[in-house]
Design a protein around this motif. Structure first.
Motif, PDB file in Angstrom:
ATOM      1  N   ASN A 144      61.073  -6.418  50.467  1.00  0.00           N
ATOM      2  CA  ASN A 144      62.413  -6.736  49.971  1.00  0.00           C
ATOM      3  C   ASN A 144      63.432  -6.854  51.100  1.00  0.00           C
ATOM      4  N   ILE A 169      67.671  -7.798  52.208  1.00  0.00           N
ATOM      5  CA  ILE A 169      69.005  -7.397  51.760  1.00  0.00           C
ATOM      6  C   ILE A 169      69.993  -8.527  52.020  1.00  0.00           C
ATOM      7  N   LEU A 216      72.684   0.468  46.574  1.00  0.00           N
ATOM      8  CA  LEU A 216      71.586  -0.460  46.393  1.00  0.00           C
ATOM      9  C   LEU A 216      70.283   0.343  46.436  1.00  0.00           C
ATOM     10  N   SER A 256      70.301  -9.208  41.096  1.00  0.00           N
ATOM     11  CA  SER A 256      69.025  -9.233  41.795  1.00  0.00           C
ATOM     12  C   SER A 256      68.039 -10.083  41.018  1.00  0.00           C
ATOM     13  N   ALA A 267      69.253  -7.048  46.651  1.00  0.00           N
ATOM     14  CA  ALA A 267      67.953  -6.935  47.306  1.00  0.00           C
ATOM     15  C   ALA A 267      66.954  -7.842  46.612  1.00  0.00           C
ATOM     16  N   ALA A 271      76.250  -6.547  47.492  1.00  0.00           N
ATOM     17  CA  ALA A 271      74.913  -6.446  48.074  1.00  0.00           C
ATOM     18  C   ALA A 271      73.866  -6.717  47.004  1.00  0.00           C
ATOM     19  N   ASN A 319      63.572  -8.351  56.081  1.00  0.00           N
ATOM     20  CA  ASN A 319      62.703  -7.200  56.302  1.00  0.00           C
ATOM     21  C   ASN A 319      61.540  -7.582  57.213  1.00  0.00           C
ATOM     22  N   LEU A 343      62.550  -0.457  50.405  1.00  0.00           N
ATOM     23  CA  LEU A 343      62.941  -1.270  51.549  1.00  0.00           C
ATOM     24  C   LEU A 343      61.986  -1.149  52.732  1.00  0.00           C
ATOM     25  N   TYR A 401      70.207   2.479  49.768  1.00  0.00           N
ATOM     26  CA  TYR A 401      71.018   1.884  50.833  1.00  0.00           C
ATOM     27  C   TYR A 401      72.456   1.905  50.346  1.00  0.00           C
ATOM     28  N   ASN A 452      75.229  -4.605  59.315  1.00  0.00           N
ATOM     29  CA  ASN A 452      75.048  -3.267  58.763  1.00  0.00           C
ATOM     30  C   ASN A 452      76.145  -2.305  59.181  1.00  0.00           C
TER      31      ASN A 452
END
Length: 668
Positions: A529, A531, A461, A610, A520, A518, A545, A465, A474, A511
């Protein structure tokens, strides 16, 4: 020709510190960074290695630019050993970038320290005669155990270090030595009876808020955001009950402004009002399209502005069905027409794919994670063939599953901010591939900790972030026993693996458990952003976030903190009756430098989606130009001024703007 950067000073204490050098280790040293060296040295030069005399051992270095201070010689000669120590000398090559620090101390020997190539070691030397600063002599590698002070200052590409020095002179430098990432505790949306696979963040009902779609063998479900971070299961109400798939994707198929849905090889068309009319299954794709699907996505392959469908089949290669566009009717299978049915293009392969604008000319490329990795480019007739690249990927895993369990790659601006690079995860290694003047170049070794990897890496990803203006990585594991990994992009091609330095970035458990999907996107609308993770244990989780909330003024902020406090965010909603899927969003400064770059629909990962809204964090607030090149090649521009508001929200609607001629977007 690559460049050389030379730093010259009269401060003896710094030279002694530089002599104790060992940059080979990947750890980041927050106590000494390039900006501090820049402040301490009086003169900085930029040039390139021009010639090497193997018999005499002399290296000629051409000085091209004086970035700071004064330096009169245009050519520097570096004397290298030719006898017993020759096997230890640095392997300089003509055209190599070289970064050197030179001291003109009053009492101590005149020191020279330089860095060259990609991910090499600092070297030490001395001036043969202070009256002739153009004559140097190599002393040895500045990387023994006593030279630990230089660890982590910089160990990437010397070419990028040269750019960094020029940015320091222009007050554009940003190279954080500490992670600024922060997420809240896990927000569990739902729990499924079986593992989750593809997931999507998309404004499904058109109310301006991101909603959630999740795929599972236990049945797919859709969750509409009905309030601030409040999600309601609307699966049955939208007519999407009884569907199970591995993959999902959203796009406006018919150009009517509504979010249509692709699940594996089936298309569900949105009604006039999604909330009341829901979705209806279509017959736009043949029934065989829904067989043995590993992952699928809407991709505008032919650049006509209408999203086509690309499907990766289990042991069946890539398949493509073309959208008939304004004419309407069923999609047309063009797999053979595009050359995707051939062995060189991975027919009968088994792996994930990624679409992206690799060449910068708007013609969609495909990365296919089979064999050693296939970079598939289109010719003028739209037919795909593999391009040469230096990687030797291995997508085998020790998983008992017979489906692709690694290699979910992504195109994103990772090496430089102005072009799309390619990040490719493997089970225990990663690759970063960049397009250097038409040649695919492996820059992984110059990425600092980007190749400090975990086990069973699956999904890559890529998104900003921590809202600092650079795109991070990520990586998600395919094992419930392996944590995911966050690589913070520090700029200049250098990355920091955050968990090596901090354990508090992700306070929840999601996590630590890997994931099957996944996505974002900015779910809470604050400009940072978030997740979405589709858990292997069936848990659908949002990682919200928190970086902007924690970005507060302090009494004595560092230079990096001041940069972040002055960072503004441009939120761009890309809309229009065609060309949104695959549109390229670019923000440029008045001098032409790229401040932000994204492509809508590039993050398909394992059959994920996304949103069509992007957040661009800008550390240089001021006048800028937003350009959106829609997937059919039409360009539209909007002037913006980021000095007025901390956050500017803009709708880039092609129906409300005047098209412009294609310009710098044609090339890299």
């Amino acid at each position: 020709m690559r460049t050389v950067t030379i730093l010259v000073s009269g401060w003896r204490a710094v030279v002694l510190l530089l002599a104790l050098a060992s940059p080979a280790a990947a750890l980041v040293n927050p106590s000494l960074q390039p900006n501090q060296l820049y402040d301490r040295y009086r003169t900085i030069l930029v040039g390139s290695v021009e010639e090497i005399d193997s018999q005499s051992g002399k290296v000629s270095i051409r000085v091209a630019k004086v970035v700071k201070g004064t330096f009169s010689p245009k050519l520097v000669t570096l004397a290298m050993p030719v006898a017993e120590a020759a096997q230890e000398r640095p392997e300089l090559k003509p055209g190599d970038t070289l970064v050197a620090f030179v001291s003109f101390g009053d009492r101590r020997p005149k020191g020279v320290y330089f860095y060259y190539g990609d991910h090499t070691q600092w070297q030490s030397g001395q001036l043969l005669d202070v009256a002739d600063p153009a004559r140097w002599e190599w002393s040895g590698s500045a990387s023994d155990k006593e030279n630990a002070n230089m660890q982590g200052i910089f160990n990437g590409s010397a070419e990028r270090l040269a750019e960094m020095v020029e940015d320091l002179a222009a007050d554009r430098y940003y190279f954080p030595a500490l992670s600024t990432d922060a997420f809240r505790k896990d927000l569990v949306i739902a729990k499924f009876a079986k593992p989750l696979k593809g997931v999507a963040l998309y404004d499904i009902d058109g109310d301006g808020q991101l909603d959630i779609y999740a795929c599972s063998e236990a049945g797919n479900r859709v969750f509409l955001q009905t309030g601030a971070l409040t999600f309601t299961d609307a699966t049955d109400r939208l007519g999407l009950g009884g569907i199970a798939s591995a993959s999902c994707s959203f796009a406006d198929v018919r150009g009517n402004g509504r979010a249509d849905l692709l699940v594996d090889g089936r298309i569900y068309l949105a009604g006039k009002d999604v909330k009341s009319d829901g979705y209806a299954k279509s017959e736009l794709l043949p029934s065989k399209a829904d067989e043995q699907v590993l992952s699928s996505a809407f991709v505008d392959i032919n650049g006509d502005g209408y999203p086509d469908v690309v499907i990766s089949k289990k042991q069946g290669g890539l398949h493509c069905s073309r959208n008939p566009g304004a004419a309407g009717g069923p999609f047309v299978d063009v797999t053979r027409e595009l050359g995707l049915d051939t062995t060189p293009c991975g027919a009968d392969g088994n792996g994930h794919f990624a679409p992206g604008d690799w060449t910068g000319n708007g013609r969609m490329a495909l990365w296919y994670s089979v064999r050693g990795g296939l970079l598939l480019l289109q010719d003028a007739d739209g037919r795909f063939s593999p391009a040469k690249h230096p990687l030797r990927c291995n997508f085998e895993t020790d998983s008992e599953s017979d489906t692709g369990q690694t290699g979910a790659a992504c195109f994103a601006p990772l090496w430089r901010p102005e072009a799309f690079d390619l990040f490719i995860p493997q089970e225990s290694t990663t690759f970063v591939l960049t397009n250097r003047r038409g040649t695919a170049v492996d820059v992984t070794a110059a990425g600092n900790e980007i190749n400090d990897t975990a086990y069973r890496m699956f999904i890559s990803l890529t998104e900003d972030l921590n809202a600092d203006g650079t795109v991070d990585v990520y990586t998600i594991s395919s094992s419930e026993l392996q944590a995911n990994s966050l690589y913070m992009n520090r700029g200049y091609g250098s990355y920091m693996r955050v968990e090596k330095y901090r354990t508090d970035v992700f306070p929840g458990l999601a996590n630590t458990k890997g994931a099957g999907g996944a996505a974002a996107g900015d779910v809470d609308g604050d400009g940072a952003n978030d997740i979405l993770l589709g858990g292997l244990d069936g848990t659908l989780t949002l990682l919200i976030n928190d970086v902007l909330v924690k970005r507060k003024p302090t009494e004595h902020p560092t230079a990096m903190q001041r940069k972040l406090l002055d960072t503004h965010i441009l939120t761009v909603h890309v809309t229009g009756n065609k060309g949104v899927q695959g549109a390229v969003v670019r923000l440029t400064a008045p001098d032409g430098r790229t401040l932000g770059l994204r492509q809508i629909g590039a993050g398909v990962y394992t059959g994920c989606a996304s949103p069509t809204t992007v957040n661009l964090a800008v550390r240089e607030p001021g006048p800028a130009l937003l350009t959106v090149r829609y997937s059919d090649g039409k360009n539209f521009q909007w002037p913006v001024d980021l000095r007025k508001d901390k956050r500017l929200v803009l709708e880039a609607n092609r129906e409300k703007a005047t098209p412009i001629e294609d310009s710098h977007l044609k090339g890299r």
